[in-house]
Design a protein around this motif. Structure first.
Motif, PDB file in Angstrom:
ATOM      1  N   THR A 176     -27.957  50.618 119.946  1.00  0.00           N
ATOM      2  CA  THR A 176     -27.419  51.969 119.749  1.00  0.00           C
ATOM      3  C   THR A 176     -25.973  52.020 120.244  1.00  0.00           C
ATOM      4  OG1 THR A 176     -29.634  52.667 120.320  1.00  0.00           O
ATOM      5  CG2 THR A 176     -28.014  54.398 120.051  1.00  0.00           C
ATOM      6  N   VAL A 177     -25.083  52.226 119.328  1.00  0.00           N
ATOM      7  CA  VAL A 177     -23.669  52.311 119.686  1.00  0.00           C
ATOM      8  C   VAL A 177     -23.204  53.736 119.404  1.00  0.00           C
ATOM      9  CG1 VAL A 177     -21.374  51.401 119.281  1.00  0.00           C
ATOM     10  CG2 VAL A 177     -23.377  49.929 119.033  1.00  0.00           C
ATOM     11  N   ASN A 178     -22.727  54.421 120.451  1.00  0.00           N
ATOM     12  CA  ASN A 178     -22.272  55.815 120.327  1.00  0.00           C
ATOM     13  C   ASN A 178     -23.344  56.684 119.694  1.00  0.00           C
ATOM     14  OD1 ASN A 178     -19.881  54.935 121.365  1.00  0.00           O
ATOM     15  ND2 ASN A 178     -18.952  54.613 119.346  1.00  0.00           N
ATOM     16  N   GLY A 179     -24.589  56.459 120.164  1.00  0.00           N
ATOM     17  CA  GLY A 179     -25.685  57.268 119.652  1.00  0.00           C
ATOM     18  C   GLY A 179     -26.057  56.952 118.229  1.00  0.00           C
ATOM     19  N   LYS A 180     -25.477  55.910 117.662  1.00  0.00           N
ATOM     20  CA  LYS A 180     -25.818  55.552 116.288  1.00  0.00           C
ATOM     21  C   LYS A 180     -26.419  54.157 116.289  1.00  0.00           C
ATOM     22  CE  LYS A 180     -23.012  54.839 112.645  1.00  0.00           C
ATOM     23  NZ  LYS A 180     -21.713  54.997 111.984  1.00  0.00           N
ATOM     24  N   THR A 203     -27.044  50.711 115.075  1.00  0.00           N
ATOM     25  CA  THR A 203     -26.397  49.774 114.157  1.00  0.00           C
ATOM     26  C   THR A 203     -26.964  48.376 114.360  1.00  0.00           C
ATOM     27  OG1 THR A 203     -24.693  49.621 115.819  1.00  0.00           O
ATOM     28  CG2 THR A 203     -24.159  50.867 113.818  1.00  0.00           C
TER      29      THR A 203
END
Lengths: 885, 102, 220
Positions: free
Chosen positions: C176-180, C182
């Motif tokens: 999870t990168v910046n709440g997204k 990927t």
């Protein structure tokens, strides 16, 4: 001839009696000769004496003995061939009928299924059909039963010897009888042929080997007279064959016997014969000591045997094998529609106790006994139910009992005919252990193995006879015979005894330098294999190894005898070497024996050792906590190869080490090489099957010994056998790897000289000393039993002279003594305690110091070994849950 | 058909050869040779796993590359040690270095 | 079917026998020069195994670094420390026996362990092509979704090189990168750097150690 035709087992009786006849004849002639010799100054006596050969012993004794044993071989071979053909016909027939019955059973079931939908006339017709089929099945079973009984009748017989307590009118069957009897099956028949054959060859060999004894005067180089010269005596050619004949008779009688008591009598006869023959050169102190040791060690075992006999007699009231087994093992339930056929057991649940011990717990007391609940086969029980004695006559509807776990049975304290009895379970275990202890003594198993290597003091043919065919075989044979008597605990003891023995003996054989001692320890080790095989449920495998071992071990011993004879009674292998060009026949035939014992593929030992190992593997697959029972024989397979090839290379290969021995070495006469060649041929091919390269398909194992196997074996060890069959190739492959490793070590050390044995000896001087002192067994026994006995005797004497006489004086001295004790206490106990603590730590420290060698290489080695050790440990530990289904 | 176990067995063989070499050679260079064999055995395993396990495809190879490079560095350092050893003991017999004996 | 329709077994057994035999010969021989020569063949054989496994880059580097570089080092070592033309320091038979026994024990344990693993079948073709980031597609490569012919034929050197440069080429995992959420792939820049520094340190250390004697003499 009519009797022989109706009761062909008499062939075997004749075979047994022939050596006895020869013994009697030789004894009589010898007695007359000695009697006449003592009265030589009388002309008539002198004439008799000279007529019997005078001072010169004749070869006649050898001819008589040889003729007797050869005829015995012919009789037993004929008898066995007859039995083989007959038994296979009956078995074939019963298999066919069993198949037919299964088909009928199937029809019956389908008719029953259909019958539910029928009504009226159709139903009637159907039930008539069902009744017909039922009748047919019953008739078939009857046919099988009858033909089996006819076989039994033709191949066994007995004479009443003694009735132990009289029968009363109220209880006609209560008299216990001792009978002399004979019973032939595949096991005893095969053993008869093997024993008589090997014994014939040994007789032939002895007539050459013992020819020194034909002289008027024999000089014994190992005994020194008082004047410093060698001891001189008359030759004892005749006496040797006299003992040999008695030995053969005892062994054959042991094989013939259908009851434990007759076996016990022959057992003791074998023991006394071995005593006489080991002490044949009785002027030598070492020979008399060895004879005494063998005899006394065997007595220890026989004490156990007698205990076993007493228990068996007390609870079962019979010594007959068939009767004993039928008392202890639940019978086949004929009324239950159980089809009697081989391999038909595998669908039974453990609650069906057919062919098993009926273990039970008492639930309540009834009049004159107890009511008991039967336990499943894999549960523990306090008692074993003893089956009722048959009522005699045709009692079709005797009180029928189902032997299934959970059912009740009334067991009486003093069972009458037709009533159940009981015995404590631990008594059964003790009885088995007692009988096994007898076998431990006879077959030289741990911890009574000490006598066998010393028995090498006897003439070499005797060693061959003791080691191959007779004495040590008796122990294994008895374990095989009494097998249904042994509880699982007993069998486990047998397996572990065998496992320990085979390893201990093999390690000692590595360092032995006397050619006969190497063979002696290899015998002990191979006997361990047989015991292990028997203990893990490989009934056929263990006895199979017994038979193959008899041939190759007789070969090896006679070969070593040939070497010793050819080297003028030199037994030390360190003085031999390079003998191959001088004794080609001996060398090559011995090499065959070495191949066989090492388990090189296609040689007889390969089949039997693989069978034992496969059974051990099957056992540990089912019981992973006993992994040692597979690991030990596996490692020992490598060790065996090593020391046998070491022996061969040291004797025949390399350069001659002692030129005196080498220059005078020569090939032995035909009387000695012929048995070698014959035995070599058999050592190769005796275990072949079709095809020969299939290790699990040896004719002797699958076609002969499996048919003699008691039904209880297959029932008790069904899963193990299954696993053994599956793992046969795996176990065999591992064994082969060990063989290759053992061979490469032996070859690189003693053939190519790549490794130097002396260097290794120095490096492991501690281990070497430990092994060459035979694990200090003799020392330990001396310290544990001999010296305490001596000390007790000395102490008793001391007690007499000092205490009884010195009681009065002692009172005055007691004050002094008290102060001395006090001083002693201070010095030894108080100071000693402190010192002991320090010493213990010092000892631990210096022991650990050994590993801190400072050499990088040894650290690497420790690392590697530790890694392997941890892996092995993990493997063993993780195997345990994996093997549980 | 050649499977993963064949490659692993080859790797194990190289590894064991290396261990035995280390344990038996008295020459320091011989010990070094043993170490190289051990590292090679490990490398064979890594690459074999890389071939047979898709999740390990790149990593196996990268590890084996790292092992090769480290082995080179190790050989250089070990050789320097051996030279130094030779200077001090005027022999490369590792048995003459027993200063660790307890 | 001709045995040459599938060359892999034939090649494997040939190369494996050469490699194993050379390794054993390397252990057995008493002469250090011969031992080094056998090692050379064993290492070359190993590179053959790498090629057989499809790891061309590793095989090539094995040849270059190991067979070329390391072997030269070893031979130099032999020459620098040689006391005679054919030195052999014999080990006692007992030690040989124990070592070989321990080695065989180790080998048998390893073999058992190997026999316990399953029989995985190798994936057909490479999966690296899918890992290759779209932005770095070289010429001749196809667009997203189509089969990457060039990459699946000779993919590894490129993928490994990219991996060392910090481009994600390893096995994919979700993060999870910046709440997204990927998909992230492992890259190997850090190990590469560590190894570089390690090499440097090792080389300096080696140079320092090898110099020790001269310093000592200078001091005396």
């Amino acid at each position: 001839m009519g009797t022989l035709h109706d009761h062909p087992f008499l062939w075997f009786v004749i075979a047994t009696l022939l050596p006895l006849a020869s013994f009697t004849y030789l004894l009589l002639v010898g007695g007359v000769r000695n009697f006449a010799r003592a009265r030589r100054n009388h002309p008539a006596a002198d004439a008799v004496y000279q007529g019997l050969g005078g001072d010169q012993p004749g070869r006649r004794a050898a001819y008589v003995g040889m003729a007797a044993i050869f005829l015995a071989f012919v009789c037993s071979a004929m008898g066995y061939v007859t039995y083989f053909v007959e038994h296979h016909r009956v078995e074939h027939e019963s298999e066919r009928i069993a198949e037919e019955n299964e088909k009928l059973d199937h029809d019956l079931k389908s008719l029953r299924r259909k019958g539910r939908h029928f009504k009226g006339a159709e139903a009637k017709e159907n039930s008539a059909k069902i009744a017909e089929i039922r009748k047919q099945i019953k008739e078939n079973q009857q046919t099988v039963h009858e033909s089996e009984e006819r076989l039994e009748h033709r191949w066994s017989g007995s004479l009443l010897w003694a009735r132990v307590w009289s029968s009363s009118a109220a209880d006609p069957g209560s008299g216990n009888t001792l009978r002399i009897g004979a019973r032939i099956d595949h096991l005893s028949g095969l053993m008869f042929v093997m024993v008589t054959f090997v014994a014939t060859l040994i007789h032939l060999f002895s007539s050459g080997y013992m020819s020194d004894e034909l002289d008027k005067q024999v000089e014994d180089h190992q005994v020194h007279g008082e004047d410093g010269g060698h001891f001189r005596r008359r030759g004892r050619f005749g006496r040797f064959f006299l003992f040999l004949s008695l030995f053969c008779f005892s062994m054959l009688n042991l094989l013939l016997a259908d009851n434990l008591f007759q076996i016990f009598v022959s057992w003791e006869l074998v023991g006394i014969c071995s005593f006489l023959l080991i002490g044949f050169y009785y002027e030598r102190t070492s020979a008399t000591n060895a004879a005494n040791k063998a005899f006394i060690t065997n007595r220890v075992g026989d004490a156990g045997f007698i205990i076993g006999l007493l228990i068996v007699w007390t609870y079962l009231g019979t010594f007959n094998f068939e009767e004993m087994f039928s008392r202890l093992r639940a019978p086949v339930d004929m009324h239950h529609g159980h089809v009697h056929a081989h391999g038909g057991h595998h669908k039974q649940a453990v609650t069906d106790l057919t062919h098993r011990f009926v273990k039970a717990d008492a639930t309540k007391d009834i009049e004159g006994g107890k009511e008991m609940t039967m336990k499943a086969a894999n549960e523990a029980g306090q008692y074993v139910v003893i089956m009722p004695r048959p009522m005699g006559g045709d009692h079709e509807d005797e009180g029928h009992q189902h032997y299934n776990a959970g059912e009740l049975v009334d067991a009486k304290d003093r069972p009458k005919v037709g009533e159940h009895g009981y015995m404590p379970y631990w008594m059964l275990v003790v009885a088995g252990l007692g009988i096994f202890l007898g076998c431990v003594g006879k077959s030289a198993q741990f911890p009574l193995q000490v006598w066998l290597p010393d028995a090498m003091e006897g003439p070499t043919p005797v060693s061959a006879l003791i080691h191959a065919a007779t004495m040590v075989a008796a122990g294994v044979y008895l374990v095989g015979r009494c097998y249904p008597l042994f509880a699982p605990e007993t069998l486990l003891t047998i397996a572990y005894t065998g496992g320990i023995t085979l390893f201990v003996a093999a390690t000692i054989a590595i360092v032995a330098t006397d050619i006969k001692k190497v063979l002696a320890y290899s015998t002990v080790s191979q006997l361990g294999y047989m015991m292990l095989g028997l203990g893990v449920g490989g009934w056929a495998a263990g006895l199979f190894h017994l038979v193959t071992h008899a041939f190759f071990k007789a070969l090896l011993f006679l070969g070593s005898g040939s070497v010793i004879y050819g080297c003028h009674h030199e037994q030390d292998m360190r003085k031999m070497g390079g003998l191959f060009p001088k004794m080609k026949i001996t060398a090559i035939s011995m090499l065959m024996g070495v191949f066989a014992i090492a388990g090189i593929p296609l040689f007889s030992g390969w089949y039997s050792k693989d069978a034992v190992l496969a059974n051990a593997f099957g056992f540990i697959r089912e019981h992973p906590q006993h992994v040692l029972l597979f690991v030990l024989p596996l490692i020992t397979a490598g060790i065996t190869t090593f020391y046998m090839f070491r022996m061969w290379f040291m004797t025949f290969a390399g350069r001659p080490k002692d030129h005196h021995v080498y220059d005078h070495a020569h090939e032995t006469p035909w009387m000695m090489t012929t048995p070698l060649v014959l035995l070599a041929i058999l050592s190769v091919g005796v275990a072949w099957g079709n095809p020969p390269w299939d290790a699990s398909n040896s004719f002797m194992e699958t076609q002969i010994l499996h048919h003699a196997q008691p039904e209880s074996v297959e029932v008790d060890f069904h899963d193990e056998h299954h696993a053994a069959h599956a793992g046969h190739d795996f176990a065999g492959g591992l064994a082969l790897v060990m063989v290759v490793i053992g061979f490469s070590f032996a070859a690189s050390t003693y053939w190519f000289g790549f490794l130097d044995p002396n260097e290794s000896k120095e490096m492991f001087s501690g281990v070497h000393r430990f092994l060459s002192h035979k694990w200090y067994f003799d020392e330990a026994y001396s310290a544990l039993f001999v010296r305490p006995a001596m000390a007790a005797a000395g102490w008793a004497r001391w007690f007499d002279t000092n205490v009884v006489d010195g009681l009065v004086n002692g009172v005055g001295k007691s004050g002094l003594a008290v102060s001395r004790v006090h001083g002693f206490f201070d010095r030894v106990i108080v100071d000693g305690l402190v010192n002991v603590v320090a010493k213990v730590w010092y000892a631990i420290g210096s022991w650990l110091r050994v590993f801190q060698t400072g050499y990088i290489r040894s650290y690497v080695l420790f690392l590697g070994m530790a890694a392997a050790g941890i892996w092995l440990l993990l493997w063993v530990l993780t195997m345990a849950p994996a093997a549980q289904p | 058909m050649i499977g993963l176990e064949h490659y692993l067995f080859l790797g194990a063989l190289l590894f064991v050869c290396g261990v035995v070499c280390m344990a038996t050679k008295r020459n320091a260079i011989g010990v070094l040779i043993g170490v190289e064999l051990v590292l090679n055995g490990a490398n064979v395993n890594l690459v074999a796993f890389a071939r047979y396990n898709p999740a390990f495809e790149i990593e196996g190879m990268i590890f084996s590359l790292l092992v090769i490079v480290l082995a080179a560095a190790e050989a250089a350092v070990a050789l320097a040690i051996v030279l130094n050893f030779y200077n001090n003991h005027s022999t490369v017999d590792v048995d003459s270095a027993e200063e660790l004996r307890g | 079917m001709s045995p040459f329709t599938n060359l892999e077994p034939f090649l494997f057994w040939t190369i494996a026998c050469i490699t194993g035999g050379c390794a054993i010969a390397c252990v057995v021989t008493h002469n250090i020069v011969r031992s080094a020569t056998w090692l050379l063949f064993a290492l070359a054989g190993t590179s053959g195994i790498f090629f057989l496994l499809g790891a061309d880059l590793v095989g090539a580097i094995q040849l270059l670094v190991y067979v070329g570089g390391t072997m030269i080092l070893v031979v130099f070592g032999v020459m620098l420390t040689a006391q005679g033309p054919f030195i052999s320091m014999r080990t006692s038979s007992g030690e040989w026996a124990v070592s070989v026994a321990a080695g065989l024990l180790l080998l048998s344990v390893l073999s058992v362990a190997i026999s316990k693993i399953g029989k995985p079948t190798p994936p057909s073709g490479s999966t690296v092509a899918q890992y290759a980031p779209k932005t770095t597609l070289a010429e001749g490569m196809t667009k997203e979704g189509e089969t990457n012919e060039v990459a699946s034929k000779s993919p590894y050197s490129m993928a490994i090189g990219q991996g060392f440069l910090g481009v994600g080429v390893g096995p994919a995992h979700k993060e999870t990168v910046n709440g997204k959420e990927t998909v992230v792939r492992a890259s190997y820049l850090l190990p590469f750097e560590i190894v570089s520094v390690h090499l440097l340190v090792a080389l300096i250390g080696a140079a320092y150690l090898a110099r020790a004697k001269r310093r000592k003499e200078a001091a005396v």
